[in-house]
Design a protein around this motif. Structure first.
Motif, PDB file in Angstrom:
ATOM      1  N   LYS A   1      61.372  42.229  66.035  1.00  0.00           N
ATOM      2  CA  LYS A   1      60.215  42.403  65.171  1.00  0.00           C
ATOM      3  C   LYS A   1      59.510  43.734  65.411  1.00  0.00           C
ATOM      4  CE  LYS A   1      60.531  38.413  63.081  1.00  0.00           C
ATOM      5  NZ  LYS A   1      60.836  38.355  61.641  1.00  0.00           N
ATOM      6  N   LYS A   2      60.002  44.518  66.365  1.00  0.00           N
ATOM      7  CA  LYS A   2      59.366  45.798  66.636  1.00  0.00           C
ATOM      8  C   LYS A   2      59.504  46.732  65.436  1.00  0.00           C
ATOM      9  CE  LYS A   2      59.488  46.045  71.668  1.00  0.00           C
ATOM     10  NZ  LYS A   2      59.936  46.827  72.845  1.00  0.00           N
ATOM     11  N   ILE A   3      58.440  47.510  65.212  1.00  0.00           N
ATOM     12  CA  ILE A   3      58.455  48.492  64.135  1.00  0.00           C
ATOM     13  C   ILE A   3      59.065  49.777  64.677  1.00  0.00           C
ATOM     14  CG2 ILE A   3      57.057  49.787  62.486  1.00  0.00           C
ATOM     15  CD1 ILE A   3      57.095  46.807  61.958  1.00  0.00           C
ATOM     16  N   LYS A   4      60.259  50.102  64.229  1.00  0.00           N
ATOM     17  CA  LYS A   4      60.953  51.308  64.669  1.00  0.00           C
ATOM     18  C   LYS A   4      62.107  51.575  63.717  1.00  0.00           C
ATOM     19  CE  LYS A   4      64.024  48.744  67.772  1.00  0.00           C
ATOM     20  NZ  LYS A   4      64.574  48.632  69.130  1.00  0.00           N
ATOM     21  N   LEU A   5      62.649  52.783  63.787  1.00  0.00           N
ATOM     22  CA  LEU A   5      63.876  53.084  63.057  1.00  0.00           C
ATOM     23  C   LEU A   5      65.040  52.502  63.844  1.00  0.00           C
ATOM     24  CD1 LEU A   5      63.269  56.780  61.917  1.00  0.00           C
ATOM     25  CD2 LEU A   5      63.110  54.704  60.541  1.00  0.00           C
ATOM     26  N   LYS A   6      65.782  51.598  63.253  1.00  0.00           N
ATOM     27  CA  LYS A   6      66.768  50.817  63.992  1.00  0.00           C
ATOM     28  C   LYS A   6      68.177  51.373  63.820  1.00  0.00           C
ATOM     29  CE  LYS A   6      63.907  46.791  63.017  1.00  0.00           C
ATOM     30  NZ  LYS A   6      63.775  45.557  62.193  1.00  0.00           N
ATOM     31  N   ARG A   7      68.978  51.247  64.876  1.00  0.00           N
ATOM     32  CA  ARG A   7      70.393  51.638  64.815  1.00  0.00           C
ATOM     33  C   ARG A   7      71.188  50.466  64.239  1.00  0.00           C
ATOM     34  NH1 ARG A   7      71.650  56.321  67.092  1.00  0.00           N
ATOM     35  NH2 ARG A   7      70.158  57.264  68.522  1.00  0.00           N
ATOM     36  N   GLU A   8      71.279  50.434  62.912  1.00  0.00           N
ATOM     37  CA  GLU A   8      71.958  49.318  62.259  1.00  0.00           C
ATOM     38  C   GLU A   8      72.911  49.787  61.160  1.00  0.00           C
ATOM     39  OE1 GLU A   8      68.841  46.873  60.792  1.00  0.00           O
ATOM     40  OE2 GLU A   8      67.993  48.424  59.486  1.00  0.00           O
ATOM     41  N   LEU A   9      73.207  51.096  61.118  1.00  0.00           N
ATOM     42  CA  LEU A   9      74.075  51.630  60.073  1.00  0.00           C
ATOM     43  C   LEU A   9      75.425  51.986  60.678  1.00  0.00           C
ATOM     44  CD1 LEU A   9      71.437  54.015  58.465  1.00  0.00           C
ATOM     45  CD2 LEU A   9      71.905  51.627  57.894  1.00  0.00           C
ATOM     46  N   GLY A  10      76.491  51.452  60.092  1.00  0.00           N
ATOM     47  CA  GLY A  10      77.817  51.617  60.661  1.00  0.00           C
ATOM     48  C   GLY A  10      78.726  52.522  59.853  1.00  0.00           C
TER      49      GLY A  10
ATOM     50  N   ALA B   1      70.973  60.453  62.259  1.00  0.00           N
ATOM     51  CA  ALA B   1      71.733  60.180  63.479  1.00  0.00           C
ATOM     52  C   ALA B   1      71.051  59.135  64.356  1.00  0.00           C
ATOM     53  CB  ALA B   1      71.933  61.478  64.277  1.00  0.00           C
ATOM     54  N   GLY B   2      69.726  59.029  64.259  1.00  0.00           N
ATOM     55  CA  GLY B   2      68.999  58.038  65.049  1.00  0.00           C
ATOM     56  C   GLY B   2      69.098  56.634  64.510  1.00  0.00           C
ATOM     57  N   GLU B   3      69.749  56.448  63.353  1.00  0.00           N
ATOM     58  CA  GLU B   3      69.869  55.120  62.770  1.00  0.00           C
ATOM     59  C   GLU B   3      71.329  54.663  62.667  1.00  0.00           C
ATOM     60  OE1 GLU B   3      66.950  54.773  59.285  1.00  0.00           O
ATOM     61  OE2 GLU B   3      66.862  56.913  59.814  1.00  0.00           O
TER      62      GLU B   3
ATOM     63  N   HIS C   1      59.030  47.601  56.600  1.00  0.00           N
ATOM     64  CA  HIS C   1      60.466  47.712  56.339  1.00  0.00           C
ATOM     65  C   HIS C   1      61.107  48.819  57.174  1.00  0.00           C
ATOM     66  CE1 HIS C   1      59.956  44.969  52.967  1.00  0.00           C
ATOM     67  NE2 HIS C   1      58.993  45.742  52.496  1.00  0.00           N
ATOM     68  N   SER C   2      60.379  49.310  58.178  1.00  0.00           N
ATOM     69  CA  SER C   2      60.852  50.410  59.045  1.00  0.00           C
ATOM     70  C   SER C   2      61.188  51.655  58.227  1.00  0.00           C
ATOM     71  CB  SER C   2      62.072  49.975  59.873  1.00  0.00           C
ATOM     72  OG  SER C   2      61.722  48.946  60.768  1.00  0.00           O
ATOM     73  N   SER C   3      60.358  51.928  57.237  1.00  0.00           N
ATOM     74  CA  SER C   3      60.510  53.128  56.407  1.00  0.00           C
ATOM     75  C   SER C   3      59.316  54.041  56.642  1.00  0.00           C
ATOM     76  CB  SER C   3      60.582  52.751  54.929  1.00  0.00           C
ATOM     77  OG  SER C   3      60.534  53.897  54.099  1.00  0.00           O
ATOM     78  N   PRO C   4      59.535  55.370  56.812  1.00  0.00           N
ATOM     79  CA  PRO C   4      58.414  56.309  56.977  1.00  0.00           C
ATOM     80  C   PRO C   4      57.689  56.513  55.652  1.00  0.00           C
ATOM     81  CG  PRO C   4      60.496  57.500  56.992  1.00  0.00           C
ATOM     82  CD  PRO C   4      60.845  56.046  56.942  1.00  0.00           C
ATOM     83  N   PHE C   5      56.864  55.538  55.290  1.00  0.00           N
ATOM     84  CA  PHE C   5      56.290  55.456  53.948  1.00  0.00           C
ATOM     85  C   PHE C   5      55.431  56.669  53.610  1.00  0.00           C
ATOM     86  CE2 PHE C   5      52.798  54.279  51.119  1.00  0.00           C
ATOM     87  CZ  PHE C   5      53.497  53.787  50.030  1.00  0.00           C
ATOM     88  N   SER C   6      54.522  57.044  54.511  1.00  0.00           N
ATOM     89  CA  SER C   6      53.599  58.139  54.200  1.00  0.00           C
ATOM     90  C   SER C   6      54.336  59.474  54.061  1.00  0.00           C
ATOM     91  CB  SER C   6      52.510  58.237  55.269  1.00  0.00           C
ATOM     92  OG  SER C   6      53.090  58.296  56.558  1.00  0.00           O
TER      93      SER C   6
ATOM     94  N   CYS D   1      51.969  51.699  60.532  1.00  0.00           N
ATOM     95  CA  CYS D   1      51.553  51.882  61.920  1.00  0.00           C
ATOM     96  C   CYS D   1      52.539  52.796  62.630  1.00  0.00           C
ATOM     97  CB  CYS D   1      51.459  50.541  62.648  1.00  0.00           C
ATOM     98  SG  CYS D   1      53.048  49.710  62.839  1.00  0.00           S
ATOM     99  N   THR D   2      52.134  53.290  63.797  1.00  0.00           N
ATOM    100  CA  THR D   2      53.036  54.114  64.593  1.00  0.00           C
ATOM    101  C   THR D   2      54.149  53.238  65.153  1.00  0.00           C
ATOM    102  OG1 THR D   2      51.601  53.786  66.510  1.00  0.00           O
ATOM    103  CG2 THR D   2      51.290  55.803  65.237  1.00  0.00           C
ATOM    104  N   PRO D   3      55.368  53.771  65.328  1.00  0.00           N
ATOM    105  CA  PRO D   3      56.490  52.942  65.791  1.00  0.00           C
ATOM    106  C   PRO D   3      56.311  52.500  67.240  1.00  0.00           C
ATOM    107  CG  PRO D   3      57.125  55.257  65.695  1.00  0.00           C
ATOM    108  CD  PRO D   3      55.772  55.163  65.063  1.00  0.00           C
ATOM    109  N   ASP D   4      56.915  51.361  67.556  1.00  0.00           N
ATOM    110  CA  ASP D   4      56.872  50.840  68.928  1.00  0.00           C
ATOM    111  C   ASP D   4      57.798  51.623  69.842  1.00  0.00           C
ATOM    112  OD1 ASP D   4      55.091  48.635  68.395  1.00  0.00           O
ATOM    113  OD2 ASP D   4      56.750  47.753  67.279  1.00  0.00           O
ATOM    114  N   VAL D   5      58.853  52.216  69.277  1.00  0.00           N
ATOM    115  CA  VAL D   5      59.804  53.017  70.054  1.00  0.00           C
ATOM    116  C   VAL D   5      59.926  54.361  69.369  1.00  0.00           C
ATOM    117  CG1 VAL D   5      62.166  53.225  70.906  1.00  0.00           C
ATOM    118  CG2 VAL D   5      61.066  50.988  70.820  1.00  0.00           C
TER     119      VAL D   5
END
Length: 479
Positions: free
Chosen positions: A7-16, A230-232, A335-340, A465-469
């Motif tokens: 549930k942490k708000i961050k850009l996640k490594r989930e793209l393969g 690259a971070g995702e 949605h872990s998107s940099p909205f602003s 909000c600011t990311p948790d990681v």
């Protein structure tokens, strides 16, 4: 109490691998293959054989620069790796200038793509004249804001769009390619004549062949896109090379076959007189699809617009993480998107659509892209010399670095030498104007109280909000 890390708000490594391959194909296959054949043939002095050789050479040159960016993205697997790389190699001021140019360059690219999409979408309604500006700009603005809404939903929500777009782009090029091959196999004289005597016409001068290479190289551009995300990516040291060596051969084969098909159906002079070769080809071969092909091209360009907004927002996000933009641009939504950051890009691009036209945008943009590409490749050599023991899971073959550097430097220097215009000086002055913002706000860390209050208000308004990681310290990833 245990914390649910999911549930942490961050850009996640989930793209393969599958997502990455689609992402690369979408970035490379844009409007270039539907427009560039005209320029390649013109600067090849209408020599069919040399024009096809130019396309093959452009593929190899594009591969060299793509592999250079692959080293950057794998060595520093963070979001906006190219920005981080410039900062690490050359310091915070060049990195800020990179950011400063991106604040206007990327929205300009996005605006030009939105206008091009709108032009293809509206053109069938104006078959005998050019498209009027007002409906074209209105459609471009509508499409741009739809793209912004889609990006605010996060990258996973875009997977279906990427898959559909990749299939559509490959489908269009396959239709053109195999139709041309079928006509060649039928053996009609008018179809095979130009290819049988491919090198029989005038041999182009070396200077004109170089110009032809630049035209074709534009159609292969986009291979450095992995540095944005690259971070995702999951296991970037394995995923990035696999995606490159899947997508690049496929795109090369499709581009060569499509050009053979164009030359099978149309004479070189007919290609030179066409503003959109694919549409002229469709009118000649499958007139029933005269409306369908422009629509399909518009849909495929829509996906390019989506990924360019995605990439641009990542630059703003990582710059905020490194304190070179206000904190609000380093925030994420649910949605872990940099909205602003995405909202800023869409607003600037909207202003560019309203105030400028497509030709003006293109004339100014790609010169700046070449400058930063050259600096990135120089940075690879600099870091190889200064930090030879740095962990590099992937190292690009050294001659490839020099090949990529040569062509990018040519893209910078040849326009200056061949056609020195004042707007190139304006570009340099614009880049240097970033110093007026860097000195007070970055170097002296001047804070605006009213902007801090605005940041709090925007966080509440948009639920961000600011990311948790954070990517700031480049956490270790599995290689």
């Amino acid at each position: 109490m245990a914390i649910n890390t999911e549930k942490k708000i961050k850009l996640k490594r989930e793209l393969g691998y599958f997502w990455g391959t689609n992402f690369l194909i979408i970035n490379i296959i844009g409007a270039g293959i539907f427009v560039a054949p005209k320029g390649v043939l013109e600067y090849s002095s209408m020599n069919v054989g040399f024009s096809l050789c130019v396309w093959a050479v452009c593929s190899v040159l594009s591969l060299t620069s793509t592999l250079c960016f692959a080293e950057v993205g794998i060595t520093f697997p963070c979001t906006g790796a190219h920005y981080y790389f410039i900062k690490r190699c050359f310091g915070p001021f060049p990195a800020f200038l990179r950011l400063w140019s991106a604040l206007f360059l990327m929205p300009g690219v996005i605006a030009s793509q939105a206008l091009l999409l709108a032009e293809y979408g509206i053109q069938p309604f104006y078959p005998s004249c050019s498209t009027p500006n007002l409906p074209k700009k209105c459609l471009a603005l509508a499409v741009l804001w739809i793209v912004g809404i889609l990006n605010s939903r996060g990258v996973k929500e875009l997977s279906w769009l990427q898959t559909v777009s990749t299939m559509l782009k490959i489908g269009i090029l396959s239709l053109i390619s195999f139709s041309g091959l079928f006509m060649l196999l039928r053996g009609k004289k008018e179809n095979v004549g130009r290819l049988q005597n491919a090198f029989g016409t005038e041999t182009p001068e070396v200077s004109r062949l170089i110009e032809a290479v630049f035209q074709g190289y534009f159609a292969f551009s986009g291979g450095g896109c992995f540095t944005f995300v690259a971070g995702e990516l999951k296991k970037p040291s394995k995923t990035i090379p696999r995606c490159i060596f899947t997508a690049m051969p496929l795109v090369t084969v499709l581009y060569l076959l499509a050009n053979i098909s164009y030359l099978t159906v149309l004479t070189p002079r007919e290609i030179l007189s066409s503003d959109a070769v694919a549409l002229t080809w469709t009118d000649r071969v499958i007139p029933q699809l005269t409306w369908t092909i422009p629509f399909a091209i518009s849909v495929s360009l829509f996906s390019n617009l989506v990924v360019n907004v995605l990439e641009s927002a990542r630059i703003m996000y990582i710059a905020s993480q490194h304190s070179q933009l206000p904190l609000v641009f380093g925030t994420l939504n649910v949605h872990s998107s940099p909205f602003s950051a995405m909202l800023l890009i869409v607003i600037i691009a909207s202003i560019a659509i309203v105030l400028t036209n497509l030709l003006e945008l293109i004339n100014y943009l790609y010169f700046v892209v070449s400058i930063w590409t050259s600096l990135t490749i120089i940075g690879i050599l600099k870091l190889r010399y200064q930090e030879p023991s740095l962990h590099r899971p992937y190292k690009v073959f050294l001659p490839f670095i020099f090949i990529a550097l040569t062509i990018t430097l040519c893209l910078v220097l040849i326009p200056l030498v061949k056609s020195p215009k004042m707007h190139y000086i304006y570009v340099f002055l614009f880049l240097l104007s970033g110093v007026f913002f860097y000195v007070p706000f970055i170097y002296f860390k001047l804070k605006l109280v009213w902007f801090q209050k605005l940041t709090c208000y925007l966080q509440l308004l948009f639920n961000i909000c600011t990311p948790d990681v954070s990517d700031e310290h480049l956490p270790e990833v599995e290689n």
